[in-house]
Design an enzyme around this catalytic site. Structure first.
Site, PDB file in Angstrom:
ATOM      1  N   GLY A 137     116.242  12.753  87.331  1.00  0.00           N
ATOM      2  CA  GLY A 137     117.212  11.841  87.925  1.00  0.00           C
ATOM      3  C   GLY A 137     117.872  10.907  86.922  1.00  0.00           C
ATOM      4  O   GLY A 137     118.533   9.954  87.306  1.00  0.00           O
ATOM      5  N   SER A 148     113.907  12.233  82.633  1.00  0.00           N
ATOM      6  CA  SER A 148     114.826  13.209  82.042  1.00  0.00           C
ATOM      7  C   SER A 148     115.893  13.520  83.092  1.00  0.00           C
ATOM      8  O   SER A 148     115.803  13.051  84.226  1.00  0.00           O
ATOM      9  CB  SER A 148     114.075  14.486  81.690  1.00  0.00           C
ATOM     10  OG  SER A 148     113.654  15.100  82.891  1.00  0.00           O
ATOM     11  N   LYS A 149     116.858  14.329  82.705  1.00  0.00           N
ATOM     12  CA  LYS A 149     117.924  14.693  83.657  1.00  0.00           C
ATOM     13  C   LYS A 149     117.347  15.274  84.945  1.00  0.00           C
ATOM     14  O   LYS A 149     117.777  14.967  86.039  1.00  0.00           O
ATOM     15  CB  LYS A 149     118.861  15.719  83.016  1.00  0.00           C
ATOM     16  CG  LYS A 149     119.833  15.074  82.058  1.00  0.00           C
ATOM     17  CD  LYS A 149     121.236  15.654  82.251  1.00  0.00           C
ATOM     18  CE  LYS A 149     122.267  14.747  81.640  1.00  0.00           C
ATOM     19  NZ  LYS A 149     122.565  15.055  80.262  1.00  0.00           N
ATOM     20  N   ARG A 150     116.364  16.139  84.762  1.00  0.00           N
ATOM     21  CA  ARG A 150     115.750  16.789  85.913  1.00  0.00           C
ATOM     22  C   ARG A 150     115.119  15.765  86.863  1.00  0.00           C
ATOM     23  O   ARG A 150     115.090  15.931  88.078  1.00  0.00           O
ATOM     24  CB  ARG A 150     114.684  17.750  85.386  1.00  0.00           C
ATOM     25  CG  ARG A 150     113.872  18.489  86.410  1.00  0.00           C
ATOM     26  CD  ARG A 150     112.986  19.504  85.703  1.00  0.00           C
ATOM     27  NE  ARG A 150     112.105  18.849  84.728  1.00  0.00           N
ATOM     28  CZ  ARG A 150     110.946  18.289  85.029  1.00  0.00           C
ATOM     29  NH1 ARG A 150     110.526  18.281  86.278  1.00  0.00           N
ATOM     30  NH2 ARG A 150     110.199  17.722  84.102  1.00  0.00           N
TER      31      ARG A 150
END
Ligand code: GLU
Length: 475
Positions: A246, A242-244
């Site tokens: 990377g 996910s964005k978190r």
């Protein structure tokens, strides 16, 4: 005769070049270089709704920044639609594909029936052997491929091994839509063939497509390229990226202050390895890279490891290159615009002189720029909390005490400055650290910095004495 390797990177321009795509591009690039072949670039822009020119630019910029070059011009898949149509029609002529006039209502009925019988929804082949003379008036047909109905389709994957797909699961899928545009499945095959692609390295989310694409290759009598489907990248906790975790575009990594060489080195280790080697040069990666050494299991993205590798590349970088790389990202960091506005030749020289000390400590260019802020600071310096605490009455009196001894130093460089402070420590019975700490706070506005004598030397006599004086008298 040895036929030369041709790989390709085929991004869909629906967003930035994300980190998974960057790794796919890197693997294709490495394999092309490893074999002395070529890597081609194809922009898969057939989906006009979701594709954008801005995304094409972002992808090309991302590749260039990462240092991955390609051979020839980027190919637009959309522009090749007439050729896709031509091949679809040729397949009809050869009896390998057919026009299908099934209406939406019929297709819906087929789906309903499959659902009620608990089967996956599949086209039932009703126009496969029907006489085209029976075609209803006014309906534009699609073209469907005649997929084999028995046996299995084998994908000989260099990473996944032999993967078998029972043909009863492959229906006669559409290759040309009724508006004359190709489906994605068909366009990819025609393009890869026409571009002379010999090796397809891509994400394993395309593995089932490989079976359908094999059906098209076989129908045309074309050689199926060697395939390698690489496992996805997961987050450090094993969950989908996910964005978190990377899952960002490469430009985000640029803005976070990573060096392209470090990112290449980090990415190559995501799903591929060469013994226990962690740090490797481009030459080594190129020499060692084999598709068959790509791991079958998903890899995990780990920011800490990326930081450690980046720190390594920063330390071995040429100082002048680092100064330039740091300046390049100033517009993207907090306080960077102000630093840029103060950047002149003299500042460049100071940065270069300070770089050996600065780069030892920083793991990213952002940290590097942050630690270089003291050079740009204007008198009287703003102090952070810890520096402020160090410049209490005692700290200020130490500054006043050592100031004349520093002012008397002949030849303003680290060594004689070091000697002067040591002499002052001996004279007063103070520990060296006791003197260095308020000095550092006065010179940089912070409690941590590169060696204080280097800081003095880099700032120069006038600026150093001025900063110390400011704080000695409590500003
Ligand atoms: N355009 C596809 C993607 O971005 C890649 C297709 C392929 O490599 O065959 O996922």
């Amino acid at each position: 005769m040895s036929s030369s390797v041709v790989t390709r990177f085929a991004p869909s321009p629906t967003g930035y070049l994300h980190i998974g795509g960057a790794r796919t591009a890197l693997f294709n690039w490495l394999y092309a270089k490893h074999t002395g072949g070529k890597m081609l670039l194809r922009i898969e822009d057939t989906d006009r709704e979701r594709s954008s020119e801005a995304a094409v630019t972002a992808i090309l910029d991302g590749l260039k920044w990462l240092g991955l070059d390609w051979d020839g011009d980027a190919v637009s898949q959309y522009e090749r639609a007439p050729r896709h149509r031509e091949v679809a029609e040729e397949l009809v002529t050869r009896g390998k594909a057919y026009y299908c006039y099934a209406s939406q209502a019929e297709l819906e009925e087929m789906r309903e029936k499959a659902r009620s019988e608990g089967r996956p929804p599949r086209y039932d082949g009703r126009w496969r052997d029907r006489d085209p003379k029976e075609a209803p008036e006014g309906i534009k047909p699609v073209i469907r491929i005649k997929a084999p109905q028995t046996g299995e389709t084998l994908v000989r994957d260099q990473v996944q091994g032999d993967v078998r797909f029972p043909n009863k699961d492959l229906d006669d899928f559409i290759i040309l839509r009724s508006d004359g545009n190709p489906t994605y499945m068909h366009a990819v095959v025609v393009d890869d063939h026409d571009m002379g692609v010999t090796h397809i390295i891509r994400g394993d989310d395309h593995l089932t497509n490989a079976a359908r694409q094999t059906v098209i290759y076989d129908a045309m009598g074309w050689d199926v390229p060697v395939m390698g489907h690489i496992p996805l990248i997961h987050g450090a906790d094993g969950a989908k990226l996910s964005k978190r975790h990377g899952a960002l575009g490469v430009e985000a990594y640029r803005a976070m202050g990573y060096l392209p060489a470090a990112l290449r080195n980090y990415l190559v280790r995501l799903g591929w390895s060469h013994g226990d080697d962690e740090i490797m040069s481009d030459e080594q990666m190129i020499q060692w890279f084999e598709i068959s050494d790509i791991n079958r299991g998903a890899s995990r993205f780990d920011f800490q490891k990326l930081e450690a590798i980046n720190g390594h590349y920063m330390r071995i970088s040429d100082d002048a290159d680092l100064v330039n790389a740091m300046i390049d990202i100033l517009p993207e960091i907090e306080g960077g615009a102000e630093m840029l506005s103060r950047l002149d030749d003299n500042m460049q020289k100071q940065l270069l002189a300070a770089m050996p000390g600065l780069k030892e400590r920083a793991k990213t260019l952002v940290e590097l720029a942050d630690s270089a802020k003291y050079l740009f600071a204007k008198r009287p310096l703003a102090l952070d909390e810890k520096a402020y605490a160090l410049l209490n009455e005692e700290g200020r009196s130490i500054l006043s005490g050592v100031l004349p001894d520093l002012a008397a130093v002949d030849g303003w460089s680290a060594e004689p400055l070091d000697a002067a402070v040591r002499a002052y420590a001996e004279k007063t019975g103070l520990k060296l650290g006791k003197i260095a700490q308020p000095l550092r706070a006065a010179l940089t506005g912070r409690a941590t910095s590169p060696g204080v004598f280097d800081v003095l030397a880099v700032l120069g006599r006038e600026e150093s004495l001025g900063r110390i004086e400011d704080q000695a008298k409590g500003q």
